[in-house]
Motif scaffolding. Structure first.
Motif, PDB file in Angstrom:
ATOM      1  N   TYR A  21     -34.895 -51.413  30.778  1.00 28.68           N
ATOM      2  CA  TYR A  21     -35.611 -50.193  31.196  1.00 28.68           C
ATOM      3  C   TYR A  21     -35.376 -49.093  30.167  1.00 28.68           C
ATOM      4  N   ASN A  22     -36.455 -48.424  29.787  1.00 30.29           N
ATOM      5  CA  ASN A  22     -36.363 -47.369  28.767  1.00 30.29           C
ATOM      6  C   ASN A  22     -35.884 -46.080  29.419  1.00 30.29           C
ATOM      7  N   ARG A  23     -34.693 -45.647  29.039  1.00 32.47           N
ATOM      8  CA  ARG A  23     -34.118 -44.453  29.696  1.00 32.47           C
ATOM      9  C   ARG A  23     -34.927 -43.187  29.399  1.00 32.47           C
ATOM     10  N   TRP A  24     -35.793 -43.234  28.363  1.00 35.68           N
ATOM     11  CA  TRP A  24     -36.594 -42.046  28.042  1.00 35.68           C
ATOM     12  C   TRP A  24     -37.742 -41.838  29.027  1.00 35.68           C
ATOM     13  N   LEU A  25     -37.859 -42.742  30.011  1.00 31.48           N
ATOM     14  CA  LEU A  25     -38.809 -42.517  31.111  1.00 31.48           C
ATOM     15  C   LEU A  25     -38.218 -41.570  32.155  1.00 31.48           C
ATOM     16  N   PRO A  27     -36.346 -38.579  31.776  1.00 31.37           N
ATOM     17  CA  PRO A  27     -36.601 -37.132  31.648  1.00 31.37           C
ATOM     18  C   PRO A  27     -38.000 -36.695  32.074  1.00 31.37           C
ATOM     19  N   PRO A  28     -39.087 -37.431  31.712  1.00 30.00           N
ATOM     20  CA  PRO A  28     -40.389 -36.983  32.237  1.00 30.00           C
ATOM     21  C   PRO A  28     -40.486 -37.079  33.760  1.00 30.00           C
ATOM     22  N   LEU A  31     -38.879 -34.038  34.835  1.00 33.64           N
ATOM     23  CA  LEU A  31     -39.725 -32.880  34.511  1.00 33.64           C
ATOM     24  C   LEU A  31     -40.880 -32.740  35.502  1.00 33.64           C
ATOM     25  N   LEU A  35     -41.163 -29.089  36.778  1.00 33.59           N
ATOM     26  CA  LEU A  35     -42.350 -28.296  36.415  1.00 33.59           C
ATOM     27  C   LEU A  35     -43.085 -27.833  37.668  1.00 33.59           C
ATOM     28  N   LEU A 209     -48.972 -34.282  44.827  1.00 31.80           N
ATOM     29  CA  LEU A 209     -49.405 -35.457  44.060  1.00 31.80           C
ATOM     30  C   LEU A 209     -48.714 -35.519  42.698  1.00 31.80           C
ATOM     31  N   PHE A 210     -48.622 -34.381  42.031  1.00 31.75           N
ATOM     32  CA  PHE A 210     -48.008 -34.342  40.693  1.00 31.75           C
ATOM     33  C   PHE A 210     -46.556 -34.836  40.742  1.00 31.75           C
ATOM     34  N   MET A 211     -45.850 -34.444  41.801  1.00 31.08           N
ATOM     35  CA  MET A 211     -44.430 -34.818  41.913  1.00 31.08           C
ATOM     36  C   MET A 211     -44.233 -36.314  42.191  1.00 31.08           C
ATOM     37  N   PHE A 213     -45.300 -38.740  40.617  1.00 32.91           N
ATOM     38  CA  PHE A 213     -45.000 -39.452  39.374  1.00 32.91           C
ATOM     39  C   PHE A 213     -43.474 -39.544  39.196  1.00 32.91           C
TER      40      PHE A 213
END
Lengths: 470, 48
Positions: A21-25, A27-28, A31, A35, A209-211, A213
């Motif tokens: 699993y890519n840990r850089w998924l 932070p977004p 976010l 956000l 909806l945005f959250m 993700f």
């Protein structure tokens, strides 16, 4: 890996990342939450429309229209609930994992808007308080802390970068929330008073909806996971523990309360500037001081507020990342040491009408205010370990709630007192900045006093993160 | 100096899902960039 196919979808065990699993998924995913909830900083965009629902004219409110004080109370409730819910739900979050917590946050934050919309339609301020302030405020608190400990576990090598990236979103949320709210209110102006109620509904649905993700992307690392090739340095740093302290024990340590004072001072001083930014720059650089037609207008002051938001965002990432290199204690000493000088300089720059330099100094001050927020989780992780760092962070955020009341109170008292003495322009704010500089000295001393946590507070034997909330 | 410095580049296995990570960053990056641009436009009024 254990078979988890029969366990509920939101269960923590279902969020454990598979190998590769890519840990850089992560932070977004974090976010996406920050956000959204960062919209709270832009609540003031509703002040005038909410204050003229009956009259339809913000310049001429009708009898029965809500006053600015009544409306402003909504934001205060939300911030107080943010701190309280972060403190109350921190251990629950550690137990159930970030996915369930993020879902709860999205339902509370989105649902809060929907309830508030009903309050606006019925012209019932108590429903607005309950919706946006109480329910939405709980969403703010749970949402704010939900990704923090997960990020620290994914990025043990770059804790400051990781938490800075997420918490940067809270600073940036206002930059999206403000123009979005204006656009929506303009869109719905013809169908409802000031377009506020339908705008609230739209924002509630959009943010909900945005959250999602973040909710469905977030993963926690397996207990034995570490970044490939990551070897903790043997170099000794007395403040970074290899042990783990529970949330209940952390609040018994002097280090927790020193950090509480550190955050309180940093936030109180920063809110002092943010709270008064618009009138501050208009009064200091007025036509009377600068010459006819050369003073700072309301539109330009809005630009100043926007610029401060931007530096609030950038500071969260920049300073928190820098703390990975130079250490948390030193970075806070810089916030406070440099902060004292800059706060004390502001009145002089105002007296001398040096607008550009004034703006630059204010932006640096606000960048350090943001940095103070973003560096706190990594500092806590250094001192108390990652075992229950989310819950400890939640308890620390009560300092934010306190500062949210204290900061504006200090500013208004000192400013009103200066006005009563006949002071105007930069002079009317002089004592505000000198007092805030004094607060930063207190913060500096508190940070200076931080030492390693006594080993007697640490958990005995190995701890599993999944059991973190027992 | 922080003792928890990385000693090696991220693992190759993590890079396998690099495309998803790019999309994920775009999901949050695009609205953020829009917000920043709106802020810049507003801030220009300060220096006019």
């Amino acid at each position: 890996m254990a078979d988890t196919s029969s366990t509920p979808l939101l269960d923590r065990s279902r969020t454990i990342a598979p190998p590769g699993y890519n840990r850089w998924l992560v932070p977004p995913a974090a976010l996406a939450i920050h956000l959204a909830i960062g919209q709270a900083y832009a609540f003031s965009v509703f002040n005038k429309p909410l204050g003229s629902l009956l009259s339809g004219d913000p310049a001429n409110p009708a009898p029965g229209d809500w006053t600015p004080t009544q409306i402003g109370f909504t934001f205060s409730i939300a911030i107080v609930l943010l701190g309280l819910s972060a403190a109350l739900f921190g251990k629950w979050l550690e137990r159930v994992g970030p996915r369930k917590a993020m879902l709860a946050a999205s339902l509370c934050f989105g649902g809060g808007f929907l309830i508030a919309s009903l309050g606006v339609s019925l012209h019932n301020i108590w429903l607005v308080y309950f919706g946006y302030g109480f329910v939405g405020g709980i969403g703010l608190g749970i949402g704010y802390i939900s990704p923090v400990s997960t990020l620290i576990k994914w990025f043990p090598d770059r804790k400051g970068v990781a938490t800075g990236m997420a918490i940067m979103g809270f600073g940036g949320g206002a930059m999206i929330g403000s123009p979005l709210a204006v656009a929506l209110m303009n869109q719905f102006k013809g169908s409802a008073p000031q377009g506020v109620a339908p705008a609230f509904i739209a924002m509630g649905i959009i943010y909900l909806l945005f959250m999602q993700f973040g909710v469905w992307t977030i993963r926690v690392p397996a207990d034995d996971w570490k970044p490939a090739g990551y070897v903790p340095s043997e170099e000794h740093n007395a403040l970074i523990t290899t042990g783990n302290v529970s949330a209940d024990n952390a609040i018994k340590t002097p280090q927790f309360w020193l950090l509480w004072v550190v955050l309180l001072c940093n936030v109180t001083a920063g809110i002092g500037v943010l709270e008064t930014a618009s009138p501050l720059i208009q009064e200091t650089f007025s036509d009377a001081a600068m010459g006819a037609g050369r003073g700072v207008t309301a539109a330009a002051a809005a630009g100043f507020v926007g610029l401060l938001s931007l530096f609030n965002l950038l500071g969260r990432f920049f300073w928190s990342s820098a703390s990975d290199k130079i250490g948390r204690k030193l970075i806070y000493l810089i916030y406070f040491g440099l902060g004292v000088v800059l706060y004390a300089l502001i009145p002089t720059l105002g007296h001398n009408l040096q607008l550009t330099l004034y703006v630059v100094v204010a932006c640096v001050i606000i960048s350090m205010y943001g940095g103070g927020f973003a560096t706190a989780p990594a500092y806590l992780s250094d001192l108390f370990g990652k075992y229950q760092v989310g819950a400890i962070h939640g308890r620390l955020l009560t300092a934010w709630s306190t500062a949210g009341v204290l900061g504006p109170l200090i500013v208004h008292l000192l400013h009103d007192s200066a006005k009563q003495k006949g002071l105007t322009g930069a002079a009317a704010y002089q004592n505000v900045f000198y007092t805030m500089a004094g607060l930063l000295v207190v913060g500096f001393l508190a940070d200076l006093a931080v030492t390693a946590v006594n080993e007697k507070y640490q958990e005995k034997g190995p701890v599993t993160i999944e059991a973190g909330g027992h | 100096m922080n003792p928890h410095q990385p000693s090696a580049a991220p693992a190759a296995t993590e890079e396998a899902s690099g495309g998803s990570a790019v999309l994920a960053w775009l999901y949050v990056g695009i609205p953020l960039a829009w917000g920043v641009s709106q802020t810049f436009i507003k801030a220009l009024a300060l220096f006019k």
